[in-house]
Write a protein that holds these residues in place. Structure first.
Motif, PDB file in Angstrom:
ATOM      1  N   THR A  76      31.680  42.476 -31.984  1.00  0.00           N
ATOM      2  CA  THR A  76      32.741  41.633 -32.789  1.00  0.00           C
ATOM      3  C   THR A  76      32.044  40.879 -33.922  1.00  0.00           C
ATOM      4  N   THR A  77      32.848  40.608 -34.966  1.00  0.00           N
ATOM      5  CA  THR A  77      32.271  40.111 -36.148  1.00  0.00           C
ATOM      6  C   THR A  77      31.033  38.890 -35.815  1.00  0.00           C
ATOM      7  N   ASN A 154      38.294  47.106 -46.659  1.00  0.00           N
ATOM      8  CA  ASN A 154      38.005  46.087 -45.451  1.00  0.00           C
ATOM      9  C   ASN A 154      36.543  46.330 -44.710  1.00  0.00           C
ATOM     10  N   SER A 161      30.445  40.022 -47.061  1.00  0.00           N
ATOM     11  CA  SER A 161      30.459  38.548 -46.231  1.00  0.00           C
ATOM     12  C   SER A 161      29.022  38.286 -45.757  1.00  0.00           C
ATOM     13  N   TYR A 205      36.245  38.612 -47.155  1.00  0.00           N
ATOM     14  CA  TYR A 205      36.580  38.901 -45.887  1.00  0.00           C
ATOM     15  C   TYR A 205      37.259  37.802 -45.025  1.00  0.00           C
ATOM     16  N   LYS A 206      36.998  36.471 -45.221  1.00  0.00           N
ATOM     17  CA  LYS A 206      37.721  35.518 -44.895  1.00  0.00           C
ATOM     18  C   LYS A 206      39.350  35.479 -44.948  1.00  0.00           C
ATOM     19  N   ASP A 207      39.736  36.210 -45.975  1.00  0.00           N
ATOM     20  CA  ASP A 207      41.169  36.072 -46.069  1.00  0.00           C
ATOM     21  C   ASP A 207      41.875  36.955 -44.936  1.00  0.00           C
ATOM     22  N   TYR A 208      41.043  37.678 -44.064  1.00  0.00           N
ATOM     23  CA  TYR A 208      41.918  38.599 -43.275  1.00  0.00           C
ATOM     24  C   TYR A 208      42.140  37.639 -41.850  1.00  0.00           C
ATOM     25  N   SER A 209      41.522  36.183 -42.113  1.00  0.00           N
ATOM     26  CA  SER A 209      41.574  35.402 -40.905  1.00  0.00           C
ATOM     27  C   SER A 209      42.991  34.675 -40.843  1.00  0.00           C
ATOM     28  N   THR A 210      43.707  34.844 -41.996  1.00  0.00           N
ATOM     29  CA  THR A 210      44.886  34.083 -42.043  1.00  0.00           C
ATOM     30  C   THR A 210      45.906  34.999 -42.348  1.00  0.00           C
ATOM     31  N   LEU A 214      46.201  38.133 -45.011  1.00  0.00           N
ATOM     32  CA  LEU A 214      46.558  39.591 -44.732  1.00  0.00           C
ATOM     33  C   LEU A 214      47.701  40.177 -45.302  1.00  0.00           C
TER      34      LEU A 214
END
Length: 626
Positions: A76-77, A154, A161, A205-210, A214
């Motif tokens: 995982t990340t 992506n 990041s 990359y943090k944008d994908y967490s919300t 997304l």
């Protein structure tokens, strides 16, 4: 296994000793991992349970000493990407995405060829709406490029990041990793904006967490290209040149590739002075040593002796014929250890009689353009041989001769692209001329690397920028003549071009079509030149885009003026709907993302106002006849 067995035994004994449990206040604490396996049982006070069982269980279980195993195939990340070795794998994954169906392996490449005036859709089925410039918003094929390039973005955002901060503090390995993904992200957004006009710009990359991240909203064309320029410019400072050797001369992105694409991005918004400075630096070997190959055909053959040659700034890597797997792998989510690792460009271009899908043909205008000027020895331009697969008497004894795969052509042979609709076969990025096999191996089997930027493009772009900034100059003429001399054509003379409009016409509609005919990029050129926003330029496109739907007389000149009386004739640009110089954003994407809006192709919006408000020049059509 021992822990599980002992735990089951303990539970069985506990079930049979209910009265004891109630009397002695047994406290049980269980901790579960993601697979719901009990890994800890403690603080048990059982007077009726064997001491041996208690000791055995406590021996194998502990809250403080757990055996934690990480599945290397399910990282995982939180566990992956904290060292250069991991990130190198991500870089390879990013490269992999640019060689897929929607990026360059088939559809993503062919769409731009179609919207140019050098080719037409000879199948009149696949790619027809792209060729006719009226793609509907419900056509999912138009979203495949969107899919592939955002896959690439992506992966690049993930790598970035992990290597943020001051570039000067990064190790050499990390600098090169960062430079490559900056280049690939810049390339992704260059294509996304060039196709979809105003795609969402996601760089963190943090944008994908919300959900909000997304479901990104559209950015403007200018905002996306601002980021494209920034990514390429930074990549130029991080990457080595091809002169370093090894992988840096064998296909990885280099500072030369970044510089070349940076100049392209600048030119897309008419920043000709800035682009000229970069192009001069490339010519001056600041970003590596490049030169024209003596043989033009070396840019379109497969094999290590031809691919990643001294003329290539950047190319997409495919495995050669005979060294690939067997499974066609069309999309990024279908992975196979036996993937073919080739492209389907030959399948798109290949004549139906030789097993091809017969989708794309060269335009009669391009063929006649080649035929209109001979070399200083009175022969045909050798670039015609590698661009269009026709029989010509000049080809007897030239290269592989008059060949179509392993078939030797005669003057009586007429090979058409499509068995029903005719068309002039495209030879570029196929083995039509090399006789490597007797028919097209359809699917993702084309092993010829796609040369996405060549040094000849640097020279012709430098000439164009010089003309835009300083008008016709001897320097601009000299750069053009370097490309012409390789083709054994007579040198141009400055005196023949008294103004910038005339030299632009020569570059746009003579030099570039001959050098890059039926390659990716013509659609991007038409966008930046504003040809869709000028009546005389749109009329010129209609003339260039006229073709004959017939298996007869495919070599003959055609005229747009005869369309009304000749039912076999058609022009792609007659069906152009304003705003459709871009692809519409697919309705399925709009349905899934409440923040996403359509672009000019969705709404049928005229983009000429944007172009004119920028103060960008649309050169008028001028005659080059002497």
């Amino acid at each position: 296994i021992m822990v599980t067995m002992l735990t089951m035994l303990a539970v069985h004994l506990l079930r049979d000793t209910t009265s004891v449990l109630s009397q002695h206040h047994i406290h049980i604490c269980a901790v579960f991992n993601s697979h719901s396996n009990i890994i800890c049982i403690f603080n048990m006070k059982l007077y009726k349970i064997s001491l041996a069982l208690l000791l055995g269980l406590s021996t194998f279980t502990s809250c403080n000493d757990k055996l934690e195993l990480m599945n290397p195939n399910q990282q995982t990340t939180g566990t992956f990407g904290f060292n250069a070795d991991d990130l190198q794998e991500s870089v390879i994954a990013a490269y992999n995405h640019i060689r897929m169906e929607g990026s360059y392996a088939r559809v993503g490449y062919t769409i731009d060829v179609c919207r140019g005036d050098e080719a037409w859709n000879s199948s009149q089925v696949w790619y027809l709406p792209f060729d006719d410039l009226n793609e509907p918003i419900t056509d999912e094929i138009g979203s495949w490029s969107w899919r592939e390039w955002y896959y690439t973005v992506n992966v690049c955002n993930f790598v970035l990041s992990r290597c943020s901060g001051d570039d000067a503090q990064l190790s050499e390995d990390m600098r090169r990793i960062k430079g490559q993904v900056l280049f690939l992200r810049g390339l992704s957004y260059y294509n996304l904006a060039g196709y979809y006009q105003n795609p969402p710009l996601i760089t963190d990359y943090k944008d994908y967490s919300t959900l909000e991240g997304l479901y990104g909203a559209n950015s403007t064309f200018d905002a996306v290209f601002d980021q494209v320029e920034k990514d390429f410019q930074e990549a130029m400072t991080l990457l080595p040149s091809r002169d370093t050797g090894g992988e840096w001369s064998g296909g990885r992105a280099t500072c030369g590739a970044a510089a070349g694409y940076y100049a392209r991005a600048l030119m897309q918004r008419h920043k000709y002075s800035d682009a000229l400075a970069v192009l001069k630096d490339i010519i001056g070997k600041k970003y590596g040593t490049y030169k024209l190959m003596a043989n033009y055909g070396d840019n379109f053959r497969e094999g290590s002796q031809y691919e990643n040659n001294a003329e290539s700034l950047f190319e997409v890597q495919y495995l050669d014929y005979g060294s690939q797997g067997t499974d066609d792998e069309w999309t990024p989510v279908n992975t196979s250890a036996y993937a073919t690792q080739g492209s389907a460009i030959e399948s798109n271009y290949g004549p139906g009689a030789y097993g091809g899908w017969a989708d794309i043909s060269a335009s009669p205008w391009l063929y006649q353009l080649f035929k209109g000027e001979r070399t200083t020895a009175g022969k045909l331009d050798p670039r015609l041989y590698w661009t269009i697969g026709t029989y010509e008497s000049d080809w007897e004894g030239f290269e592989y001769g008059n060949t179509c795969y392993t078939n030797k052509l005669t003057a009586a042979d007429t090979v058409v692209t499509n068995n029903n609709n005719g068309g002039l076969p495209i030879a570029k990025f196929t083995n039509l001329r090399t006789g490597l096999y007797n028919k097209v191996v359809t699917g993702l089997h084309d092993g010829i690397n796609l040369r996405m930027m060549r040094y000849s493009d640097v020279l012709l772009r430098a000439a164009e920028c010089e003309n835009e900034v300083n008008g016709p100059t001897q320097q601009a003429i000299d750069w053009i003549n370097q490309v012409r001399e390789r083709a054994k054509l007579a040198d141009l003379k400055l005196s023949d071009f008294p103004n910038a409009n005339m030299l632009f016409e020569q570059i746009a509609n003579v030099e570039r079509p001959k050098e890059f005919g039926c390659e990716f990029g013509r659609g991007f050129d038409l966008l930046r030149w504003g040809f869709f926003y000028s009546a005389d330029r749109l009329q010129q496109l209609k003339e260039h885009g006229t073709f004959r739907r017939s298996i007869h007389h495919v070599k003959d000149p055609v005229s747009y003026s005869n369309i009304a009386t000749d039912p076999e004739l058609k022009s792609s640009y007659d069906s152009y709907v304003q705003g459709h110089e871009f692809l519409p954003i697919y309705q399925g994407l709009l349905n899934n993302n409440p923040n996403l809006k359509g672009n000019s192709a969705n709404d049928g919006t005229d983009n000429s106002t944007y172009f004119s408000q920028k103060g960008w020049t649309i050169h008028p059509v001028v005659s080059l006849s002497k």
